[in-house]
Design a protein around this motif. Sequence first.
Motif, PDB file in Angstrom:
ATOM      1  N   SER A 161       3.364   5.512  -5.948  1.00 32.30           N
ATOM      2  CA  SER A 161       3.269   5.385  -7.401  1.00 32.30           C
ATOM      3  C   SER A 161       2.168   6.285  -7.970  1.00 32.30           C
ATOM      4  O   SER A 161       2.271   6.767  -9.097  1.00 32.30           O
ATOM      5  CB  SER A 161       3.009   3.928  -7.791  1.00 32.30           C
ATOM      6  N   LYS A 162       1.111   6.520  -7.194  1.00 32.92           N
ATOM      7  CA  LYS A 162       0.031   7.397  -7.647  1.00 32.92           C
ATOM      8  C   LYS A 162       0.551   8.807  -7.923  1.00 32.92           C
ATOM      9  O   LYS A 162       0.128   9.463  -8.884  1.00 32.92           O
ATOM     10  CB  LYS A 162      -1.080   7.459  -6.598  1.00 32.92           C
ATOM     11  N   GLU A 219       0.825  -1.207   0.000  1.00 31.30           N
ATOM     12  CA  GLU A 219       0.000   0.000   0.000  1.00 31.30           C
ATOM     13  C   GLU A 219       0.857   1.255   0.000  1.00 31.30           C
ATOM     14  O   GLU A 219       0.531   2.242  -0.678  1.00 31.30           O
ATOM     15  CB  GLU A 219      -0.934  -0.013   1.214  1.00 31.30           C
ATOM     16  N   ARG A 220       1.957   1.228   0.761  1.00 29.42           N
ATOM     17  CA  ARG A 220       2.849   2.404   0.791  1.00 29.42           C
ATOM     18  C   ARG A 220       3.454   2.649  -0.587  1.00 29.42           C
ATOM     19  O   ARG A 220       3.554   3.792  -1.041  1.00 29.42           O
ATOM     20  CB  ARG A 220       3.961   2.179   1.827  1.00 29.42           C
ATOM     21  N   THR A 226      -6.320  -0.710  -5.889  1.00 33.14           N
ATOM     22  CA  THR A 226      -7.123   0.433  -6.359  1.00 33.14           C
ATOM     23  C   THR A 226      -8.333   0.044  -7.195  1.00 33.14           C
ATOM     24  O   THR A 226      -9.256   0.842  -7.369  1.00 33.14           O
ATOM     25  CB  THR A 226      -6.266   1.383  -7.204  1.00 33.14           C
ATOM     26  N   GLY A 227      -8.300  -1.164  -7.761  1.00 34.17           N
ATOM     27  CA  GLY A 227      -9.416  -1.594  -8.599  1.00 34.17           C
ATOM     28  C   GLY A 227      -9.226  -1.319 -10.075  1.00 34.17           C
ATOM     29  O   GLY A 227     -10.034  -1.745 -10.896  1.00 34.17           O
ATOM     30  N   ILE A 228      -8.165  -0.583 -10.430  1.00 33.81           N
ATOM     31  CA  ILE A 228      -7.866  -0.288 -11.828  1.00 33.81           C
ATOM     32  C   ILE A 228      -6.370  -0.430 -12.076  1.00 33.81           C
ATOM     33  O   ILE A 228      -5.584  -0.481 -11.131  1.00 33.81           O
ATOM     34  CB  ILE A 228      -8.315   1.142 -12.235  1.00 33.81           C
ATOM     35  N   TYR A 272       4.181  -7.345 -11.924  1.00 34.67           N
ATOM     36  CA  TYR A 272       3.755  -7.550 -10.541  1.00 34.67           C
ATOM     37  C   TYR A 272       3.216  -6.247  -9.954  1.00 34.67           C
ATOM     38  O   TYR A 272       2.215  -6.238  -9.235  1.00 34.67           O
ATOM     39  CB  TYR A 272       4.927  -8.062  -9.706  1.00 34.67           C
ATOM     40  N   PHE A 273       3.888  -5.136 -10.287  1.00 38.21           N
ATOM     41  CA  PHE A 273       3.414  -3.820  -9.836  1.00 38.21           C
ATOM     42  C   PHE A 273       1.989  -3.561 -10.318  1.00 38.21           C
ATOM     43  O   PHE A 273       1.124  -3.134  -9.542  1.00 38.21           O
ATOM     44  CB  PHE A 273       4.351  -2.726 -10.345  1.00 38.21           C
ATOM     45  N   SER A 274       1.740  -3.822 -11.590  1.00 41.48           N
ATOM     46  CA  SER A 274       0.406  -3.595 -12.154  1.00 41.48           C
ATOM     47  C   SER A 274      -0.637  -4.462 -11.461  1.00 41.48           C
ATOM     48  O   SER A 274      -1.761  -4.016 -11.188  1.00 41.48           O
ATOM     49  CB  SER A 274       0.413  -3.885 -13.656  1.00 41.48           C
ATOM     50  N   SER A 275      -0.251  -5.701 -11.150  1.00 41.63           N
ATOM     51  CA  SER A 275      -1.164  -6.617 -10.475  1.00 41.63           C
ATOM     52  C   SER A 275      -1.507  -6.118  -9.070  1.00 41.63           C
ATOM     53  O   SER A 275      -2.673  -6.112  -8.656  1.00 41.63           O
ATOM     54  CB  SER A 275      -0.532  -8.005 -10.403  1.00 41.63           C
ATOM     55  N   VAL A 276      -0.489  -5.692  -8.344  1.00 41.25           N
ATOM     56  CA  VAL A 276      -0.697  -5.180  -6.988  1.00 41.25           C
ATOM     57  C   VAL A 276      -1.501  -3.886  -7.025  1.00 41.25           C
ATOM     58  O   VAL A 276      -2.415  -3.681  -6.216  1.00 41.25           O
ATOM     59  CB  VAL A 276       0.660  -4.943  -6.282  1.00 41.25           C
TER      60      VAL A 276
END
Length: 258
Positions: A207-208, A201-202, A242-244, A233-237
């Motif tokens: 990344s946001k 989450e951090r 976030t749901g998207i 893996y980043f995209s998956s997490v």
Amino acid sequence: MTFQELILLSEKRSSCSVSVETLHPAFRVRRSLQVGPEQKLHHSPFCRKKKLTEALQPQCSCNKQRSLEIARRGRVFSGYCPRGWWEIAFPFLFNGELAAVCYFGCEKMPDGTVMKKIHAAGRFMLEYLQLEFLLAGYENELGGQTKDIPLKDRVQLYLDRYYTEGASLKDLADKLHCHTGYLGERIRAQFGKTFRQLLAERRVEESKVFLKLHREYTVGKIASLCGFDDSNYFSSVFRKITGISPAAYRKQHHSGER
């Protein structure tokens, strides 16, 4: 980011020569706070030239001592040295005592625009030092009593400091001198989440910021900057939290701007 790296970055952003006078032993024992001789007071080409060609060493020494006395009051101040070099000093106090002074200098007083950049860089540098000293205290490097510090604060501070550098539950447990399994259970009880979930989450929160503000960075680049070794893996997490997808989040934000 180390303190030495921050000094170099501050020089670039402020267009000033940045140096530091360190007084607290933490700058010697904590690796992230150590700086090279080129960051010590004073290393600018102007100062080096003057020291080599002019016999003003006593004046420099007296001016430095006077500067430190003023800094002990804890307020930012500026002025010209005996050689004509303009500086603004940002004192860093820890437990009421002067621990360091960060100096931003140039050959003449800057205009208002540059002055704003200097103050912003100076404030950020003081905030960085405060964070590092707090973390050093939590890890008992400054002789503090870690048993009196709330676990949530210790975990959050560790994540803020190490989320890009391979943070792990084992590393945190080693720093807090406790067993990994015990710490994992304590974290789950305190946060209602595992250490791995908190770390993810951090990283996603950071990344946001990159996705919103740095359109020139690819998703893979942002993943790397935020501590992920693999962009897939980043995209998956990111999607799980976030749901998207990261790409959709970026597009959504930029569409909202227009």
